[in-house]
Design a protein around this motif. Structure first.
Motif, mmCIF file in Angstrom:
data_model
loop_
_atom_site.group_PDB
_atom_site.id
_atom_site.type_symbol
_atom_site.label_atom_id
_atom_site.label_comp_id
_atom_site.label_asym_id
_atom_site.label_seq_id
_atom_site.Cartn_x
_atom_site.Cartn_y
_atom_site.Cartn_z
ATOM 1 N N PHE A 104 0.861 -1.186 0.000
ATOM 2 C CA PHE A 104 0.000 0.000 0.000
ATOM 3 C C PHE A 104 0.898 1.237 0.000
ATOM 4 C CE2 PHE A 104 -2.829 -3.237 1.589
ATOM 5 C CZ PHE A 104 -4.089 -2.874 1.153
ATOM 6 N N PRO A 105 1.483 1.589 -1.158
ATOM 7 C CA PRO A 105 2.508 2.639 -1.184
ATOM 8 C C PRO A 105 2.002 4.054 -0.950
ATOM 9 C CG PRO A 105 2.066 1.836 -3.386
ATOM 10 C CD PRO A 105 1.322 0.936 -2.464
ATOM 11 N N ASN A 106 0.696 4.288 -0.900
ATOM 12 C CA ASN A 106 0.256 5.634 -0.563
ATOM 13 C C ASN A 106 -0.569 5.670 0.721
ATOM 14 O OD1 ASN A 106 -1.784 4.361 -1.931
ATOM 15 N ND2 ASN A 106 -2.532 6.191 -2.961
ATOM 16 N N VAL A 107 -0.107 4.880 1.681
ATOM 17 C CA VAL A 107 -0.565 4.980 3.067
ATOM 18 C C VAL A 107 0.550 5.623 3.873
ATOM 19 C CG1 VAL A 107 -1.162 3.675 5.142
ATOM 20 C CG2 VAL A 107 -2.136 3.009 2.931
ATOM 21 N N ALA A 108 0.258 6.726 4.541
ATOM 22 C CA ALA A 108 1.280 7.463 5.295
ATOM 23 C C ALA A 108 1.846 6.613 6.430
ATOM 24 C CB ALA A 108 0.685 8.750 5.859
ATOM 25 N N TRP A 109 3.053 6.962 6.861
ATOM 26 C CA TRP A 109 3.757 6.175 7.879
ATOM 27 C C TRP A 109 2.965 6.059 9.178
ATOM 28 C CZ3 TRP A 109 5.431 7.955 12.693
ATOM 29 C CH2 TRP A 109 5.350 9.335 12.894
ATOM 30 N N THR A 110 2.175 7.067 9.492
ATOM 31 C CA THR A 110 1.417 7.058 10.742
ATOM 32 C C THR A 110 0.338 5.984 10.770
ATOM 33 O OG1 THR A 110 0.023 8.793 9.787
ATOM 34 C CG2 THR A 110 1.798 9.490 11.258
ATOM 35 N N ARG A 111 -0.056 5.487 9.571
ATOM 36 C CA ARG A 111 -1.132 4.506 9.503
ATOM 37 C C ARG A 111 -0.664 3.115 9.076
ATOM 38 N NH1 ARG A 111 -3.536 9.393 7.666
ATOM 39 N NH2 ARG A 111 -3.086 8.941 5.480
ATOM 40 N N LEU A 112 0.618 2.948 8.823
ATOM 41 C CA LEU A 112 1.122 1.634 8.410
ATOM 42 C C LEU A 112 0.885 0.549 9.472
ATOM 43 C CD1 LEU A 112 4.464 2.549 6.585
ATOM 44 C CD2 LEU A 112 2.341 1.716 5.548
ATOM 45 N N PRO A 113 1.088 0.834 10.770
ATOM 46 C CA PRO A 113 0.804 -0.218 11.762
ATOM 47 C C PRO A 113 -0.648 -0.694 11.736
ATOM 48 C CG PRO A 113 2.161 1.504 12.736
ATOM 49 C CD PRO A 113 1.711 2.019 11.397
ATOM 50 N N ARG A 114 -1.557 0.169 11.305
ATOM 51 C CA ARG A 114 -2.956 -0.230 11.236
ATOM 52 C C ARG A 114 -3.192 -1.215 10.092
ATOM 53 N NH1 ARG A 114 -5.715 5.600 11.450
ATOM 54 N NH2 ARG A 114 -7.628 4.394 11.044
ATOM 55 N N LEU A 115 -2.352 -1.151 9.058
ATOM 56 C CA LEU A 115 -2.422 -2.163 8.001
ATOM 57 C C LEU A 115 -2.048 -3.534 8.553
ATOM 58 C CD1 LEU A 115 -0.743 -0.440 4.902
ATOM 59 C CD2 LEU A 115 -3.118 -1.188 5.071
#
Length: 366
Positions: free
Chosen positions: A306-317
């Motif tokens: 998911f290359p256009n998910v900001a770093w702040t939301r990557l753990p939620r992935l």
């Protein structure tokens, strides 16, 4: 938004629309599977402007250290650059990665202003622009493709080391130590590039650079490159004026260590991310405390999927699709770096060409 999310990896400014690599295609498939099972993940896409708040923090930290060592000596400057400076530079580099994907600001003017702020920390002489373009147009669409993915090491340089490891292992160990020593010097990575390829060519009798490889990445416009070079010159002059020679040297020494073989976290992270020839698990992630400092760049499998998910939301992935994101790196960044050094710089990023005879591609030196 959903269409943009799914096509981002394929439309990443590729200079040649001839398809993507199998490993990149696998990430597209992983994204489709994740969205099919967890459609709520679509809502995580988009930039996070709050990241801009990290810029003054990193700049303040970096220049505070420069001020602290300005009246010291060479040993203190070196220790500050090695123990603190290179990691501050790495954190700023993580922000370069974020802005390359337009995950801080979408607009051109806001992005340019932020990138110039990063250049104030990095003083990269426009190399951050080179990275941004190569990362988007070379690495993301062509992961694992030696001909197109710039992150693969030069094949002829790899083969030259391999020849010495097999035929003259003690000499290669001496060269490994010599390389580390040179890379600990200010601007050592530049000095190394001038010395060691020629030395390996003389010792092996074969060309130590692959001149047939053409990455074909996009590049920044000339005006932008000139602007960033001029900005870096002004930053270096300002550092010298504010903090004297030692303060200026601290910054450039830290940048040099970060970019070289002694850049422990930077090189270790690069070695940890892509194992090479496994299309089923093309990318690995590193979880833990270091992501708090490096803006979650350790969530690398998540990012490529998911290359256009900001770093702040990557753990939620990761939390939202644990059955998809379960490829964990085997070691820490320090562990990968140390294995790389102990192996005389043998890379963990494998590709089939490394196992083939390259006498045509890397011919005898004339």
């Amino acid at each position: 938004m959903a269409d943009h999310l799914e096509l981002n990896a394929e439309s990443a400014a590729s200079p040649r629309r001839d398809g993507i690599s199998p490993q990149s295609r696998r990430h597209l498939q992983m994204r489709k599977e994740a969205l099919a099972a967890h459609p709520q993940l679509r809502a995580l896409a988009g930039p996070d402007w709050r990241t801009v708040l990290a810029l003054p923090v990193l700049l303040g930290l970096h220049w505070s250290v420069a001020a602290a060592v300005s009246q010291s000596n060479l040993l203190v400057v070196f220790l500050a650059a090695f123990l603190v400076g290179q990691f501050v530079i790495h954190a700023a580099g993580a922000l370069v990665h974020e802005t390359a994907h337009r995950l801080i600001f979408r607009g051109e003017r806001a992005k340019l202003a932020f990138d110039l702020g990063l250049e104030t920390i990095l003083g990269s002489f426009a190399k951050q622009l080179t990275y941004q373009h190569e990362h988007l147009s070379s690495h993301h669409p062509y992961i694992g493709d030696y001909e197109r993915d710039y992150e693969h090491e030069d094949l002829c340089a790899f083969k030259a080391r391999e020849m010495l490891i097999e035929g003259r292992p003690r000499l290669q160990r001496v060269l490994t130590i010599a390389t580390l020593v040179v890379h600990l010097l200010p601007f050592g990575f530049i000095i190394s590039d001038e010395i060691f390829p020629r030395l390996y060519q003389r010792l092996t009798g074969r060309v130590a650079k692959d001149w047939q490889r053409h990455i074909q990445a996009t590049s920044a416009p000339v005006w932008q490159t000139r602007l960033f070079i001029g900005w870096s010159l002004a930053v270096n002059a300002l550092l010298f004026w504010l903090f004297g020679f030692y303060g200026w040297l601290y910054h450039n020494w830290a940048l040099s260590i970060f970019l070289g073989k002694c850049g422990i976290s930077n090189l270790g992270q690069s070695l940890s991310e892509h194992p090479g020839d496994n299309d089923q698990v093309p990318t690995r992630s590193t979880y833990g405390w270091i992501n708090r400092f490096l803006f979650n760049t350790g969530y690398h499998n998540e990012h490529h999927t998911f290359p256009n998910v900001a770093w702040t939301r990557l753990p939620r992935l990761t939390a939202g699709a644990p059955e998809v994101f379960n490829s964990r790196a085997e070691r820490s960044y320090l562990g990968y770096w140390w294995a790389h050094v102990r192996g005389d710089f043998l890379t963990s990023r494998r590709n089939p060409l490394q196992q083939q005879d390259q006498s045509v591609r890397c011919p005898r030196a004339s």
